[in-house]
Design a protein around this motif. Structure first.
Motif, PDB file in Angstrom:
ATOM      1  N   ARG A   1       0.820  -1.214   0.000  1.00 22.16           N
ATOM      2  CA  ARG A   1       0.000   0.000   0.000  1.00 22.16           C
ATOM      3  C   ARG A   1       0.858   1.271   0.000  1.00 22.16           C
ATOM      4  O   ARG A   1       0.379   2.342   0.352  1.00 22.16           O
ATOM      5  CB  ARG A   1      -0.951   0.009   1.205  1.00 22.16           C
TER       6      ARG A   1
ATOM      7  N   PHE B   1       2.659   3.907  -2.178  1.00 18.33           N
ATOM      8  CA  PHE B   1       2.652   4.411  -3.542  1.00 18.33           C
ATOM      9  C   PHE B   1       3.056   5.885  -3.556  1.00 18.33           C
ATOM     10  O   PHE B   1       3.030   6.566  -2.531  1.00 18.33           O
ATOM     11  CB  PHE B   1       1.246   4.269  -4.163  1.00 18.33           C
TER      12      PHE B   1
ATOM     13  N   GLU C   1       7.686   6.172  -6.306  1.00 13.09           N
ATOM     14  CA  GLU C   1       8.411   5.232  -7.157  1.00 13.09           C
ATOM     15  C   GLU C   1       9.648   5.860  -7.794  1.00 13.09           C
ATOM     16  O   GLU C   1      10.716   5.236  -7.860  1.00 13.09           O
ATOM     17  CB  GLU C   1       7.475   4.689  -8.250  1.00 13.09           C
TER      18      GLU C   1
ATOM     19  N   GLY D   1       1.036  -1.981  -9.487  1.00 15.42           N
ATOM     20  CA  GLY D   1       0.922  -0.576  -9.104  1.00 15.42           C
ATOM     21  C   GLY D   1       2.210   0.164  -9.285  1.00 15.42           C
ATOM     22  O   GLY D   1       2.207   1.368  -9.475  1.00 15.42           O
ATOM     23  N   ARG D   2       3.337  -0.539  -9.204  1.00 14.64           N
ATOM     24  CA  ARG D   2       4.608   0.158  -9.287  1.00 14.64           C
ATOM     25  C   ARG D   2       5.197   0.141 -10.683  1.00 14.64           C
ATOM     26  O   ARG D   2       6.275   0.662 -10.920  1.00 14.64           O
ATOM     27  CB  ARG D   2       5.598  -0.479  -8.318  1.00 14.64           C
TER      28      ARG D   2
ATOM     29  N   ARG E   1      -1.333   9.513  -6.363  1.00 18.21           N
ATOM     30  CA  ARG E   1      -1.131   8.070  -6.289  1.00 18.21           C
ATOM     31  C   ARG E   1      -1.099   7.581  -4.848  1.00 18.21           C
ATOM     32  O   ARG E   1      -1.635   6.510  -4.534  1.00 18.21           O
ATOM     33  CB  ARG E   1       0.165   7.678  -7.012  1.00 18.21           C
TER      34      ARG E   1
ATOM     35  N   THR F   1      -4.943   7.594  -3.822  1.00 13.44           N
ATOM     36  CA  THR F   1      -5.936   6.771  -4.510  1.00 13.44           C
ATOM     37  C   THR F   1      -5.555   5.296  -4.621  1.00 13.44           C
ATOM     38  O   THR F   1      -6.426   4.423  -4.512  1.00 13.44           O
ATOM     39  CB  THR F   1      -6.184   7.319  -5.924  1.00 13.44           C
ATOM     40  N   GLU F   2      -4.256   4.991  -4.830  1.00 14.04           N
ATOM     41  CA  GLU F   2      -3.873   3.601  -5.073  1.00 14.04           C
ATOM     42  C   GLU F   2      -4.144   2.691  -3.876  1.00 14.04           C
ATOM     43  O   GLU F   2      -4.679   1.595  -4.045  1.00 14.04           O
ATOM     44  CB  GLU F   2      -2.401   3.525  -5.487  1.00 14.04           C
TER      45      GLU F   2
ATOM     46  N   LEU G   1      -7.840   1.972  -3.841  1.00 11.90           N
ATOM     47  CA  LEU G   1      -8.245   1.048  -4.901  1.00 11.90           C
ATOM     48  C   LEU G   1      -7.886  -0.392  -4.538  1.00 11.90           C
ATOM     49  O   LEU G   1      -8.663  -1.317  -4.796  1.00 11.90           O
ATOM     50  CB  LEU G   1      -7.576   1.440  -6.218  1.00 11.90           C
ATOM     51  N   ARG G   2      -6.708  -0.600  -3.943  1.00 12.46           N
ATOM     52  CA  ARG G   2      -6.312  -1.954  -3.551  1.00 12.46           C
ATOM     53  C   ARG G   2      -7.241  -2.513  -2.475  1.00 12.46           C
ATOM     54  O   ARG G   2      -7.380  -3.726  -2.340  1.00 12.46           O
ATOM     55  CB  ARG G   2      -4.867  -1.964  -3.024  1.00 12.46           C
TER      56      ARG G   2
ATOM     57  N   THR H   1     -13.058   3.830  -3.330  1.00  4.81           N
ATOM     58  CA  THR H   1     -12.824   4.959  -4.225  1.00  4.81           C
ATOM     59  C   THR H   1     -12.672   6.222  -3.398  1.00  4.81           C
ATOM     60  O   THR H   1     -13.101   6.288  -2.237  1.00  4.81           O
ATOM     61  CB  THR H   1     -13.998   5.135  -5.209  1.00  4.81           C
TER      62      THR H   1
END
Length: 608
Positions: A119, A121, A124, A173-174, A324, A327-328, A331-332, A336
């Motif tokens: 989780r 994000f 990167e 995701g990455r 990111r 939201t990421e 989403l996982r 939302t």
């Protein structure tokens, strides 16, 4: 005749009491029918009826419309609604916390750990730079202000990147927005990694970390199946603890000696005293807050020389990185994020120093108050937002301090809050924005924005006991330090925390005088301590009386400025006394000469 209102459900809960008080307010207004009340309130009769039904909390807008139509105190009822909303939200969050244990997509104010890799994000690109630099250098020094996400980057990012296969769900995701290529330094397989925080006894922590690293090297070597494992990596997180928690300068020096010897492949007394030898070809990542990196380099030139080309600074994340990070994880977790909430979070976090822990804490509480699977702006506002979290943290920390430390914390907050509110002060000292920062109702209006905020220099917090209190405020994410400056972690804290708001309102006039003193002292220091810029006369006497009475606590350059002003004033007085004595001596000599001349004339007259 209008239909009589249904009685409230039995019980004595806070929601029922709130509804009962709304009904009592309507009765005092003459019990107008809801249709008539709706005309006054510009709101539907059904909404007003439901507001006093006691089944659910009405919206703030409906509540205030109801109160205003009944002639009630809007400000009082706004406050009551906010307290009730917070109470109901806390109860709901407690129930969800028990149900959602282990499923939350955000860790809160704490740093991400290695187990949180799936989780983590938004960083990167920075992670790629860190891994690439570690492949080139044996010693990498990761630095940045407090709250920039350094610990999360190495714990959830670097450790996962070096440790082998990505966690489930993290690889996809990455792979975008920053790349997902997993590169271990100087090797083709997973690298053995160990992590330590120095604490009060860094050499003991170092020995334990080397033992774990050696064990991990053996495990990787035995399970490599012919592949070449990456070089072992030792991560020293929160390196500022070498100065903030370790009080033994000699042990600190030995630790840094051992660190440098580990990456250079050499030997020395520091390594010799460790019960475990450092693995060959070991690489080190030292994570240190930027306000402590300079002092560490100055204290240990060998560290500065070894890490000269391996320094990587972590700054504020870009808006896309924030998006990111928000939201990421949601989403996982199958959730939302409402567009309005996303816009508010990004715009607010992008403007604040050290905002990442606050952002994660706010997101966690918002997730606990989600509407179905959606994180909403209404849920975020129900938590109190960034400001509410800060106010709760500040009050809890302040109440946990000793009396002497409370006074020091108050002085720190007043200095930082006054600097923020006085950001619009006239540089010439002719006026201050602090008076304008008070509304007619006594509330504070911050006087500066991101472009006018002026952090306070770290040297202004050097009074005995203050650095330790400041460190506690930094750990609580209330204050951000960056190299040699200090500032509040969020510009809204003076308004959000009632205790600080009261301090600032009570001392508004004194804060203006303090700001002028600070500006004068800094100008004097910048002008090579020009004596012409020192205070004298009535202004100096007034400030010295306030300092003696404990109403003003100068620090750092201000204290030196007042001391120099006092010395200059004393020298002026001595000079004036000497001049007066010289004038008096001349006058006496002149008088004596005149007396002698007069006597001579008299004697001559007698002779005639």
């Amino acid at each position: 005749m209008p239909r009589r209102e249904s009685p409230l459900d039995p019980g004595d809960g806070p929601l029922l009491r709130f509804a009962g008080d709304l009904r009592a307010l309507r009765e005092r207004a003459g019990s107008p029918p809801y249709r008539q009340l709706a005309v006054r309130a510009h709101c539907s009769a059904a909404s007003l009826s439901v507001a006093a039904g006691g089944r659910r909390l009405p919206s703030l807008a409906v509540t205030l419309a109801y109160v205003q139509a009944c002639g009630g105190d809007v400000r009082e009822w706004r406050h009551r609604w906010q307290l009730l909303a917070a109470e109901l939200a806390a109860d709901s969050a407690a129930r969800r916390r028990a149900q959602d244990a282990g499923r939350a997509p955000y860790p809160g104010a704490a740093a991400f750990e290695a187990a949180d890799a799936e989780r983590f994000f938004g960083r990167e690109a920075m992670l790629d730079r860190l891994v690439a630099l570690l492949a080139e250098r044996r010693l990498v020094i990761l630095t940045g202000p407090s709250g920039a996400g350094k610990s999360s980057l190495v714990r959830a990012g670097l450790l996962d990147r070096l440790g082998g296969a990505p966690a489930a769900g993290a690889a996809a995701g990455r792979s975008g927005a920053g790349g997902g290529t997993r590169r271990a330094p100087a090797g083709g397989g997973g690298a053995p990694v160990a992590l330590l925080t120095p604490g009060e006894r860094p050499m003991e922590a170092y020995a334990l970390a080397l033992a774990r690293l050696g064990q991990r090297v053996g495990e990787v070597t035995r399970g490599a199946s012919g592949a070449t494992a990456g070089d072992p990596v030792l991560v020293v997180d929160q390196g500022e603890q070498l100065r903030t928690r370790c009080r033994d300068a000699a042990e600190r020096a030995r630790f840094l000696d051992a660190l440098v010897a580990t990456v250079s492949g050499g030997s020395g007394e520091a390594l010799a005293e460790l019960p475990v030898a450092a693995p060959a070809r070991c690489r080190v990542v030292l994570v240190v807050r930027s306000d402590q990196s300079g002092p560490l380099f100055a204290e240990h030139p060998g560290l500065a020389d070894a890490g000269r080309h391996g320094v990587l600074s972590v700054g504020r994340p870009a808006p896309d990185e924030l998006r990111r990070a928000i939201t990421e994880p949601a989403l996982r977790a199958g959730c939302t994020v409402e567009g309005a909430l996303l816009a508010v979070l990004i715009s607010t976090a992008a403007q604040q120093p050290g905002a990442l822990p606050l952002l994660s804490a706010a997101l966690l509480e918002t997730w606990r108050r989600r509407s179905g699977n959606a994180l909403t702006l209404a849920g975020f506002q129900a938590t109190g937002g960034f400001e509410g979290a800060l106010a709760r943290t500040a009050e809890a920390l302040y109440n946990g301090l000793e009396a002497s430390d409370r006074a020091r914390a108050q002085a720190v907050f007043l200095r930082l809050g006054g600097e923020l509110l006085g950001a619009g002060e006239d540089p010439a000292g002719g006026g201050t924005a602090l008076g304008d920062a008070l509304t007619p109702g006594g509330e504070l209006l911050p006087g500066g924005d991101e472009g006018t905020r002026r952090p306070v220099r770290r040297t202004e917090f050097d009074d005995p006991g203050v650095p330790a209190v400041l460190e506690r405020l930094v750990r609580a994410r209330l204050v951000v330090v960056d190299r040699d400056t200090v500032e509040l972690s969020h510009h809204a804290l003076p308004q959000a925390w009632p205790r600080l708001r009261g301090w600032l309102a009570e001392g508004c006039e004194g804060l203006g005088e303090r700001r002028r003193l600070t500006a004068a002292a800094r100008g004097w220091a910048a002008a090579d301590r020009d004596p012409e810029l020192l205070y004298r006369g009535v202004r100096l006497d007034r400030l010295r009386r306030r300092v003696a009475a404990g109403e003003l606590a100068p620090a750092g350059v201000e204290r030196a400025f007042l001391a120099a002003s006092a010395r200059a004033a004393a020298a002026d007085r001595r000079r004036a006394q000497r001049q007066n004595l010289a004038v008096a001596g001349v006058a006496m000599a002149s008088g004596a000469l005149l007396a002698l001349a007069g006597g001579s004339r008299i004697r001559r007259a007698w002779r005639w």
